[in-house]
Design an enzyme around this catalytic site. Sequence first.
Site, mmCIF file in Angstrom:
data_model
loop_
_atom_site.group_PDB
_atom_site.id
_atom_site.type_symbol
_atom_site.label_atom_id
_atom_site.label_comp_id
_atom_site.label_asym_id
_atom_site.label_seq_id
_atom_site.Cartn_x
_atom_site.Cartn_y
_atom_site.Cartn_z
ATOM 1 N N HIS A 142 -29.847 -15.735 22.732
ATOM 2 C CA HIS A 142 -28.819 -15.526 23.754
ATOM 3 C C HIS A 142 -28.072 -16.819 24.121
ATOM 4 O O HIS A 142 -27.120 -16.758 24.879
ATOM 5 C CB HIS A 142 -29.458 -14.938 25.026
ATOM 6 C CG HIS A 142 -29.848 -13.496 24.900
ATOM 7 N ND1 HIS A 142 -30.668 -13.035 23.897
ATOM 8 C CD2 HIS A 142 -29.514 -12.401 25.643
ATOM 9 C CE1 HIS A 142 -30.829 -11.718 24.039
ATOM 10 N NE2 HIS A 142 -30.149 -11.320 25.075
ATOM 11 N N HIS A 202 -4.064 3.105 -3.652
ATOM 12 C CA HIS A 202 -4.273 2.585 -2.292
ATOM 13 C C HIS A 202 -3.504 1.295 -2.020
ATOM 14 O O HIS A 202 -2.711 1.236 -1.092
ATOM 15 C CB HIS A 202 -5.761 2.348 -2.019
ATOM 16 C CG HIS A 202 -5.999 1.519 -0.792
ATOM 17 N ND1 HIS A 202 -5.939 2.048 0.471
ATOM 18 C CD2 HIS A 202 -6.246 0.187 -0.637
ATOM 19 C CE1 HIS A 202 -6.146 1.085 1.354
ATOM 20 N NE2 HIS A 202 -6.340 -0.048 0.720
ATOM 21 N N GLU A 240 -19.427 -4.760 23.302
ATOM 22 C CA GLU A 240 -18.593 -5.946 23.479
ATOM 23 C C GLU A 240 -17.318 -5.886 22.631
ATOM 24 O O GLU A 240 -16.238 -6.273 23.068
ATOM 25 C CB GLU A 240 -19.370 -7.214 23.118
ATOM 26 C CG GLU A 240 -20.630 -7.446 23.950
ATOM 27 C CD GLU A 240 -21.827 -6.639 23.483
ATOM 28 O OE1 GLU A 240 -21.732 -5.983 22.429
ATOM 29 O OE2 GLU A 240 -22.866 -6.660 24.172
ATOM 30 N N HIS A 296 0.830 -1.210 0.000
ATOM 31 C CA HIS A 296 0.000 0.000 0.000
ATOM 32 C C HIS A 296 0.861 1.256 0.000
ATOM 33 O O HIS A 296 1.263 1.725 1.069
ATOM 34 C CB HIS A 296 -0.915 -0.016 1.230
ATOM 35 C CG HIS A 296 -1.807 -1.223 1.300
ATOM 36 N ND1 HIS A 296 -1.354 -2.449 1.680
ATOM 37 C CD2 HIS A 296 -3.131 -1.372 1.004
ATOM 38 C CE1 HIS A 296 -2.362 -3.322 1.639
ATOM 39 N NE2 HIS A 296 -3.447 -2.700 1.234
#
Lengths: 688, 688
Positions: free
Chosen positions: A482, A264, A419, A30
């Site tokens: 869950h 890029h 989380e 890159h």
Amino acid sequence: MSKFNDIDRLCISTVRLLAVDAVQKANSGHPGAPLGLAPAMHVLCRDFMNVNHENVDWPNRDRFVLSNGHACALLYSTLHLLGYDYTIDDLKRFRSVGSKTPGHPEYELPGVELTTGPLGQGISNAVGFAIAQAHIAARYNKKDCEISTNYTYVFAGDGCMQEGVSSEACSLAGHLQLGNLIVIYDDNSITIDGKTNLSFTEEVAVRYRGYGWEVIEVKDGNDNLDAISQAIKLAKSNKKQPTLIKLTTTIGFGSLNEGTYNVHGSPLKPDDVKQLKKRFGFNSEESFVVPQEVYDFYKEHMIERGKKANEEWNSTLEEYMRKYPELGAELKRRIAGILPPDWESALPTFKPEDGDLATRKLSASVINSLAKTLPELIGGSADLTPSNLTRWDDAIDFQPDDTKIGSYMGRYIRYGVREHGMSAILNGISAYGYNLKPFGGTFLNFVSYASGAVRLAALSGYPVIWVATHDSIGLGEDGPTHQPIETVTHFRALPNMQVWRPADGNEVSAAYKVSIESKATPSIICLTRQNVPQLEGSSIEKAAKGGYAISEYHGNTTPKLDLILVSSGSEVSLCCKSAEKYSKDHKVNIRVVSLPDFYTFGKQPFEYRISVLPDEVPILSVEVYATLSMCKYSHEQFGLDRFGMSGKSKEVYEYFEFTPDGVASRIAKVLSFYSDKTIRSPVRKALA
Amino acid sequence: MSKFNDIDRLCISTVRLLAVDAVQKANSGHPGAPLGLAPAMHVLCRDFMNVNHENVDWPNRDRFVLSNGHACALLYSTLHLLGYDYTIDDLKRFRSVGSKTPGHPEYELPGVELTTGPLGQGISNAVGFAIAQAHIAARYNKKDCEISTNYTYVFAGDGCMQEGVSSEACSLAGHLQLGNLIVIYDDNSITIDGKTNLSFTEEVAVRYRGYGWEVIEVKDGNDNLDAISQAIKLAKSNKKQPTLIKLTTTIGFGSLNEGTYNVHGSPLKPDDVKQLKKRFGFNSEESFVVPQEVYDFYKEHMIERGKKANEEWNSTLEEYMRKYPELGAELKRRIAGILPPDWESALPTFKPEDGDLATRKLSASVINSLAKTLPELIGGSADLTPSNLTRWDDAIDFQPDDTKIGSYMGRYIRYGVREHGMSAILNGISAYGYNLKPFGGTFLNFVSYASGAVRLAALSGYPVIWVATHDSIGLGEDGPTHQPIETVTHFRALPNMQVWRPADGNEVSAAYKVSIESKATPSIICLTRQNVPQLEGSSIEKAAKGGYAISEYHGNTTPKLDLILVSSGSEVSLCCKSAEKYSKDHKVNIRVVSLPDFYTFGKQPFEYRISVLPDEVPILSVEVYATLSMCKYSHEQFGLDRFGMSGKSKEVYEYFEFTPDGVASRIAKVLSFYSDKTIRSPVRKALA
């Protein structure tokens, strides 16, 4: 008048061309971001970063995080100039097998603070760095003796800004008023697909102001070194807010394709490289050129300053040891990465008469003990504290003082419902040093939300801990959304990852023991919501092997085993109950093996493993999970290759036949099927 | 003067108490959010939502998404009043095994648009609903005949606002100017841990304005029904921006513990329930009470309006069929969920002489063919279009018209660097209807970032497709941060999930064939960056079984097989090459089995599976992945139970010995080890 001059521009051109040459030589990589960010990198190193290549782990060094890790040719080139152990030959071996300059930065390399590349992670790890610094400063700094003063600097691109993990972490960073965190956002308006107007037209500055950050805009990041330097200086002076410096740059600056996605992620065309070198005043026929005055400049300005800062800090530390011997000893121990002597005596042990308890509650006992013993323990939960039971009795929340609800001295972090952000922050806290042992709580099912960060913990070897409660259908009423089914198999397949699923209190203590002692392997500790009995036959020592025969039920007088039940967590007691009854009823001999952690069991010598799971005995696994991973250690699997169900825990277990009767009917089938068959232990293999 | 009066308040109290009673009866659940959100729910249903319980799948119904799915007692109670198939007895069986009222809403239930509960998902799915609606409207609506006009309404709480997945999706929603999306944010300042000031002090309104949303603040969401109604009306009138209505409510409104986290996730105390009922004018000794006038009001105002709207739409559709027979036929076919006849003839087939091609390129051919054949195909990539090769030749980007870079007619979505957001949006697009077949591209490794949404696709049965390129160490230079190791095992363990890893062009076509035909199972299609040969022995038909013997190499004249190599994807050709040489050199007979999808293979009859993997032959698996999942279908595993390496693809394969020589040395060990042993096929099991 500018304080920057020709030598600065020469340094910048040198770094730009080193990065381009590395990509050309590798024919992969890159070039765009290094060309755009080299000025900012130079200014950061010249005026701010205090690091010392002779003491790469100097605890008070400034931290640099390349969140857009694909720009690593920029990092390696700069580290080379800063005297780190990267030769020009190393740069020439960019992206090749076994080199010190892989395609993305890796934690174990000199001067690389974090493994980055997966977008959004580095900037989120950096929030962990900033939390850790603020905490260490609060715990140890004295007015006359400041131990921790470093800043964390981040480079991040559009990708990092788009990823949700960084949204989570940066929202929390604003809440926590982390003034020691400075992010330089490479606002180059280009991503892989093309211009950012394809998908990313939000106002990043507005969003970050909404998070509570200071935002400074620098429009001409390609040229205006003074503006960059001023912005960083201003950012440093703001002690109450993290800062985002929105730096407008041109991706692939200087290339014929500058400002487009073509620069890029692939090498430039040879002609383009030639004109680029000419444009920067270099010989277009030469590669990997570093003018001596560039080396000299880096040595004089950056290397020497860093060494001096390190020496001063050494003196400060000595003074600290004299003035504050007790805290000083703790500090020294932590810097050495050594746990306190006898720390593990804080781990509770249990006997069957201690009765039924959820392993999450048993985990709470362990955390309560350890928090007193280990000042390096720094915990938290993603907004499930009352469910995860992760907060010890006299915990202080990690909060800015002026909130009056905690302090940076605190060691309990309220992560919010984040989380993935939490997990990336755990990685950063762990990588920061000072023997910090971070843990974070959530439901096991939602550790999956954090897969990206969990994987990087394993890959990098950050020994963090996820306290993952509500680990099965046993959580009951919340239902299949869950209830984890595939989760444990997922993480058991992840290299360098402990996945503990303790069956009782002794096994919980064992899980923490091995996890806390771990230097380079993270752990997920899976814990029940529902009660389980304390088992006869468990012990910290045995469970710390990852797998062992917890008990045997002899229904006849021969020593020959007829069956082994292998299990983990809450199903171990079910197996014991089932085996006890079945062996009596059918006069057979059954062993129950508890396998709390595949990773640790897998490291035991073959002789041990085969003694636990011997030949000539059919092995039936019992786990309320997808059966896939138990194929490794059993011949037959009783599990749950479907999603769970909402209902009371006991009723859900009954519905799926995870009862002594349900296990018995499987045992009968297995015994009948294998009665006339030769059986080999699953651990006896041709390929080790 | 308010347009709301006593009957509205009675309706609201009724719903509040139904929800509370359900939680009390279950002795489990979340009373807080229903108590706070019942007014908004009532206003939404009373004044805006057009739905028809007698035709739950009416394509132009308004969509309601309960992103804070734990508040489902509110949803079930309201659906009961709206005439959906939920009796009072169903409400009484809340959260019990086998009930129609599980602990979180599940997709297959009447009136439940999406499975929600895992926070952040519903609101992100809703962005998919909004995209789908905008696209269907652009494709089919005529000035004189509007087929699609529905709105998507979302309830979301603080948790949904904190999760990164919603940040990703909502940033994109702003970019896409989705005026048909209206989110009511329940700003109640409470999460499980306590007050939001513990972790969440950002200015949500500022952030959403930064995303390009309209934000309307309603301060008194507990009482001011007019303000709620006005806000929604205003939101509907804004056709160029999604709207966030920041609605201040009191969690647990009316409870003695209102406004605290104590009312979030557990039943109220009995005394509290009594005073609550009294306060709302109900008999405190009665439960599950619905005054007749409430039923009447819902029937008169909501049920009748919805039925009428449905009838009008039916007429519009008839008119449409007459006026626009061609598009009308397509529309009708799509509403019926039927693929065009002979669609699969568009799938390309390949012969060995077609030469070496990366499976991502072969996937590009398939996508190019299918995009022409299937107007319901709606693709995209998380900013990896040039790498995933997901954009077909004449694709139009899905963009607002005024951007001049696409239109809502377009079927190619630029998701930005937002894997999790993309995946949740795929789920929403799929669940919207009209036979939409969404796919999204990213690197296989970064499908893990989206684990939360992938899991919900499998659990709910949304047949979406992930085009997951760069599927192994074969991606080369980007290195271990990008090279999946555990990923395939993770998703193979997920119930109801196809994980295709095609070996060549025919297998790529098979993967798409089965995935596109799937009605209720999502797919991840794992594709190589590097070239692979077109294999002798592959076919769409055979590969569509999920596993088959692709070729046999006979080194001697007996029919007896000495060994089976089982493999997938890019390692199948390696196995063929290795087997060809080894069988010749050592005069043995080797079969190569290609196992492109565990899920589909697992559904084949036992007779078929045992014919592919017969008894008495040692089976060695070869995959450049964690070996865990291959324990299911092999006796021995050659894999990669460590992380990968940065370097040229070929060199990385060589480094890890995935070469004919490397395979040969494993074959030799396996043959020697098993020469004196009895061998049972891994598909022959006591437990089916």
